[in-house]
Design a protein around this motif. Sequence first.
Motif, short mmCIF file in Angstrom:
data_model
loop_
_atom_site.label_atom_id
_atom_site.label_comp_id
_atom_site.label_asym_id
_atom_site.label_seq_id
_atom_site.Cartn_x
_atom_site.Cartn_y
_atom_site.Cartn_z
N SER A 1 0.02 -8.84 -5.63
CA SER A 1 0.61 -7.49 -5.66
C SER A 1 1.84 -7.48 -5.02
N PHE A 2 2.50 -6.41 -5.58
CA PHE A 2 4.13 -6.64 -4.90
C PHE A 2 4.41 -5.19 -4.86
N PRO A 3 5.61 -4.95 -4.17
CA PRO A 3 6.23 -3.73 -4.20
C PRO A 3 6.52 -2.84 -5.37
N ARG A 4 6.22 -1.58 -5.56
CA ARG A 4 6.46 -0.88 -6.84
C ARG A 4 7.78 -0.34 -6.88
N LEU B 1 6.92 0.27 -1.17
CA LEU B 1 6.53 -0.92 -0.54
C LEU B 1 5.20 -0.74 -0.28
N ASN C 1 2.92 0.06 -2.79
CA ASN C 1 2.25 -0.07 -3.90
C ASN C 1 1.10 0.95 -4.32
N VAL D 1 0.45 -4.87 -0.61
CA VAL D 1 1.01 -5.80 -1.44
C VAL D 1 0.50 -7.13 -0.80
N SER D 2 0.84 -8.19 -1.59
CA SER D 2 0.29 -9.53 -1.28
C SER D 2 0.56 -9.93 0.46
N VAL E 1 3.94 -11.45 0.97
CA VAL E 1 5.12 -10.77 0.90
C VAL E 1 5.27 -9.89 2.40
N THR E 2 4.08 -9.62 2.86
CA THR E 2 4.25 -9.25 4.39
C THR E 2 4.04 -10.05 5.55
N PHE F 1 -0.48 -1.21 3.98
CA PHE F 1 0.83 -1.72 3.65
C PHE F 1 0.41 -3.24 3.92
#
Length: 458
Positions: free
Chosen positions: A322-325, A340, A342, A347-348, A351-352, A395
């Motif tokens: 999953s990624f930021p929307r 950020l 989502n 998010v994944s 990503v973080t 987050f």
Amino acid sequence: MRSARGQASMHGIETAAAAVGGERVFGRRNLVTACTLFWSALIMLWLLQLAAHINPIGPSFAPHFVAQADAWLHGRWNVAMAPGTVDTADVRGKVYILYPPFPAILLLPFVAIFGRATSDTLFTAVLASGNLALLYLLFEQARANGWTRHTRQENLFLSILLAFGSINLWLSLGGSMWFTAQVVGMTLSLGALLLAFRRHYGWSAVLIGCALLTRATLVLGAPLLLWLAWDDLGRHSTMGTFVRSLLARRPDWTALPWRRLLSVATPISTAAVLWLVRNALVFGSPLESGYGIVLRQQYPDAKYGVFSLRYIPANIIANFFSFPRITYVGPHDLHPTIDLLNQGIGVSVFVTTPLFLLLFWRNRAFNPLRAALWSTLGLMVLAILPFHEAGWFQFGARYLFDGYPYAFLLLMLNEMPIARGQGKGRRVDWRILALGLLGICINIMGAIEVWTGHMYRL
């Protein structure tokens, strides 16, 4: 028969473990560094709390563990909270919090002094700051054991990158029962690993037992601890002898280091029994932790119970893909809104914590400790994926946070891209620096959005 590389790796561990000295890790220089890290982290957290309009010394919006400690001081287990309060179970007209009790035990002396005004926000921030110091000392212990090539300066630098470049940052800011429990769990896991690497297996097991009474998933660190105690960090490797006896169908039970294994099994088993007794007394069944009751009372949309294989696909996507929307109001919008969080699903993990991408860096030699850490991390992921939710509101994939201490260690043990510096020193490769700084920027922005609801525009 072990391969030549495996023998060389084990021989290195045996030689290094024999040379471990307390002065090397807990000497004045390291302790001063750890204290500096603690106070620096606490000041930074206070500044971020003020930026996010969080009262650093006030109670959180979900001070359930403070309420639990206060209830014990008044001679009862049920808490003085309204029926239907989030993540509490109404049993026979009384309200009980859902989560295991160890964080409330830690808060007990403070609640005895300050009452319900005790700040679980400050408590969480202080523990989180201590976790940075513990992470640095853990890396130093791994270096002293001969398991990493990192210098003292690199351990310091990487500890900062990982602590502030991961979801550890936002979990540390606002207190509340969910995040407080996860920060306490991180403290216990880091402490258990540090003690185990110093061959204090019994005390390490005590911390794992306390971790079980904080977040049940953390007990999955017990097999790693049993293996470390069995092999004694390579000093008295009896695994090969015992496995060969099993293959010969004549188990050599005398080959097992019973004293070390019992020192690990006893505290963890005791904690498990206490947990089952608590469940039976409060919720009517040793196997009912309260989740089933809370789902029926507050979350009827979870149609398949607490655990189900049906939840796995959605959790895999939420945790890893999953990624930021990003929202555009039209085809000519030059300033889209970036969510950020989502929509709170998160998010994944990559990503973080972009540094986790280096977990998959190719390693040329087999390392038994690295294999054991991967196994522990795999067990935790497998336990989390069938759970009924991915950790909303969040987050980042916060349920995976239980495995972060083991993932951090794997990064240290992996042959990450480290380039030679001048003389005998080494310097962190630019890729580590870039990914680490990117992680810090992402997590500062994510932390602000979590606690203020402020979404960003390009």
